[in-house]
Design a protein around this motif. Structure first.
Motif, mmCIF file in Angstrom:
data_model
loop_
_atom_site.group_PDB
_atom_site.id
_atom_site.type_symbol
_atom_site.label_atom_id
_atom_site.label_comp_id
_atom_site.label_asym_id
_atom_site.label_seq_id
_atom_site.Cartn_x
_atom_site.Cartn_y
_atom_site.Cartn_z
ATOM 1 N N ILE A 111 0.833 -1.205 0.000
ATOM 2 C CA ILE A 111 0.000 0.000 0.000
ATOM 3 C C ILE A 111 0.867 1.255 0.000
ATOM 4 O O ILE A 111 0.602 2.215 -0.737
ATOM 5 C CB ILE A 111 -0.956 -0.001 1.218
ATOM 6 N N LYS A 122 1.095 4.117 -2.975
ATOM 7 C CA LYS A 122 0.840 5.539 -2.715
ATOM 8 C C LYS A 122 1.988 6.402 -3.217
ATOM 9 O O LYS A 122 1.775 7.446 -3.850
ATOM 10 C CB LYS A 122 0.642 5.768 -1.210
ATOM 11 N N ASN A 131 -6.857 3.913 -5.349
ATOM 12 C CA ASN A 131 -8.093 4.660 -5.086
ATOM 13 C C ASN A 131 -9.307 3.948 -5.668
ATOM 14 O O ASN A 131 -10.390 3.954 -5.068
ATOM 15 C CB ASN A 131 -7.986 6.075 -5.678
ATOM 16 N N TYR A 185 -10.114 1.168 -3.361
ATOM 17 C CA TYR A 185 -10.654 1.757 -2.129
ATOM 18 C C TYR A 185 -12.123 2.135 -2.323
ATOM 19 O O TYR A 185 -12.961 1.848 -1.458
ATOM 20 C CB TYR A 185 -9.852 2.992 -1.732
ATOM 21 N N ARG A 186 -12.444 2.756 -3.464
ATOM 22 C CA ARG A 186 -13.843 3.130 -3.734
ATOM 23 C C ARG A 186 -14.719 1.897 -3.878
ATOM 24 O O ARG A 186 -15.882 1.889 -3.438
ATOM 25 C CB ARG A 186 -13.919 3.991 -5.004
ATOM 26 N N TRP A 225 -15.322 0.577 -0.411
ATOM 27 C CA TRP A 225 -16.269 1.450 0.284
ATOM 28 C C TRP A 225 -17.695 1.212 -0.223
ATOM 29 O O TRP A 225 -18.651 1.157 0.574
ATOM 30 C CB TRP A 225 -15.881 2.909 0.095
#
Length: 501
Positions: free
Chosen positions: A461, A465, A473, A476-477, A480
């Protein structure tokens, strides 16, 4: 724009349930496999490994490429579904009869007398599978993976429980036969229960010809691919001991739980979605590129991580008796790293209707693999040499697949390489560090595995980044969105319970 947003929502919903199926269904099967590995002997898995190629090839013939043809078709009638259903069932019955009669010859070839009864019983799975093919296709076309997930989870739990009981009672290899049969029978039964469709009493020759024109090339390429994917089971089963085949068989299954499970979960969503936008070249290329990079972002670190933690993983989960499988597992993971990327490249050819190119690529790639296998046998490199041939051919295949798919969507091999290289290098670097950490830690599999996994996640990770990898991202979305869907589902369930009270 509204159509695009609707397609995105449908894709996300489908991906949610497909990933849920991955985590739940494959997770359950993974746990069952671990339990069975501790209850049974390597030779029990080896005996099943001897005939797995027969079942795999037979299933490909039963399907005959019609599933992919139906999924791709945008105007499928009930008559079309019924025609293909009856054809699949007829072929399944014919092949079962051939395997039943040939069981003596197959048993003699491997020198295993008990294969006669096992083949005659296990081959029933072909008929069971044929009864559920159309039901599954209809659910995939509508991106209804919620239903597929439910059937998979229920079937895995029930069949797994039955299998463990039989293994505890001392049924040995027959418990594995029962596992395969019960799993497919329960899944097919549930597919019929949840998807209320019945075939009509009709067989339309025009429908058959329409789908056969596209499907037969996929059938031929599928047969070639299936044969070579399972060829090592035959070579090892014939040339080495049944115990060695058992070690290879379980290593292959564990690898499949990682790379192939992820591929199937993503591919069965993306293929129908890409098929629906195949006429829009811009959207098709954009969607394909995003799928490619996101799949690599997930697959690359998982496979490299598994290679790095293989020793404590096998010791902890399977026990010391399976340690000889570790080196096979690690090499198979190196090959499995690129399986999803190769498969997604080939999906573009199916989406664009180029089943002719699909077949041509299979012939080219398997010719190369044949040469590599012959060389490994010629120089007597053993099982390691055979798996090494598969690894090398996988990387060669990527170049071939990328070249042909690029001609269809103008996404060149160089572009693919530049998109995948950062994730690939980060994953390899992470894997090397994790492996070295394991070498200096005390030889306690619990401590070793926990530390290696924790350090690997942090390194991956952090590196992504720093390198500004956009897929971090994206994932991650996705996570989520999945969390929100789970939360919404729990709230709906709670509301229903409150209304009942």
């Amino acid at each position: 724009m509204q159509h695009v947003d609707s397609l995105k929502d449908k894709t996300m919903t489908g991906l949610f349930w497909s990933l849920a199926d991955l985590m739940a269904n494959h997770g359950i099967q993974f746990i069952i496999q671990i339990i069975l590995a501790r209850l049974l002997l390597p030779e029990h898995f080896g005996i099943i490994g001897m005939i797995i190629i027969l079942i795999a090839i037979s299933n490909s013939i039963v399907d005959s490429g019609f599933s992919q043809a139906l999924i791709r078709d945008q105007n499928t009638s009930q008559e079309d579904y019924s025609t293909i259903f009856y054809f699949n069932l007829f072929i399944a019955l014919v092949i079962y009869g051939i395997l039943f009669i040939s069981s003596n010859v197959i048993s003699t070839f491997f020198g295993e007398p008990q294969l006669i009864k096992i083949i005659r019983v296990l081959s029933l799975v072909l008929i069971i599978n044929s009864l559920g093919l159309i039901q599954r296709v209809m659910l995939i076309k509508s991106i209804d993976f919620k239903t597929i997930t439910k059937t998979g989870i229920i079937a895995a739990i029930i069949s797994g429980s039955i299998t463990i009981v039989f293994a505890l009672l001392g049924f040995g290899v027959w418990s594995l036969v029962i596992n395969i049969l019960s799993m497919q029978f329960i899944q097919t039964t549930l597919l019929w229960f949840f998807n209320k469709w019945l075939p009509k009493k009709t067989f339309n020759r025009q429908s058959f010809k329409k789908f056969f024109r596209f499907g037969y090339k996929l059938l031929l390429s599928g047969l070639i691919d299936t044969f070579y994917n399972n060829l090592f089971f035959v070579i090892i089963g014939k040339s080495y001991s049944v115990t060695q085949l058992g070690f290879y068989s379980n290593a292959s299954k564990l690898r499949d739980n990682a790379s192939l499970a992820i591929l199937i979960s993503v591919q069965r969503v993306t293929y129908p979605v890409l098929s629906s936008i195949r006429e829009d070249q811009k959207w098709l290329k954009s969607g394909f590129r995003k799928i490619m990079k996101t799949t690599a972002f997930i697959t690359f670190p998982i496979t490299t991580g598994l290679i790095a933690v293989a020793n404590p993983l096998f010791t902890l989960l399977l026990g010391e008796k399976w340690i000889p499988s570790v080196i096979y597992f690690q090499l198979l993971c190196v090959a499995g790293m690129l399986y999803p990327i190769n498969a997604i490249n080939l999906d573009i050819l199916k989406v664009k209707g180029r089943s002719d190119l699909f077949l041509l690529i299979e012939i080219i790639s398997k010719t190369i693999l044949t040469i590599l296998i012959v060389l490994s046998l010629w120089f007597e490199l053993g099982i390691i040499g055979l798996i090494g041939a598969a690894v090398l051919s996988t990387y060669i295949n990527l170049c071939i697949n990328a070249y042909f798919s690029a001609r269809e969507i103008a996404y060149t091999g160089k572009e693919q390489l530049m998109d995948l290289l950062p994730i690939y290098l980060i994953s390899i670097s992470m894997g090397i560090v994790v492996y070295m950490v394991g070498e200096v830690l005390p030889s306690n599999p619990y401590v070793e595995l926990f530390c290696q996994v924790s350090i690997g996640v942090v390194i991956y990770i952090s590196a992504c980044k720093l390198a500004r990898v956009q897929e971090l991202n994206t994932v991650y979305r996705m996570i989520w969105a999945l969390v929100m869907k789970i939360k919404s589902a729990l709230n709906n369930t709670k509301s229903m319970v409150n209304r009942i009270d």
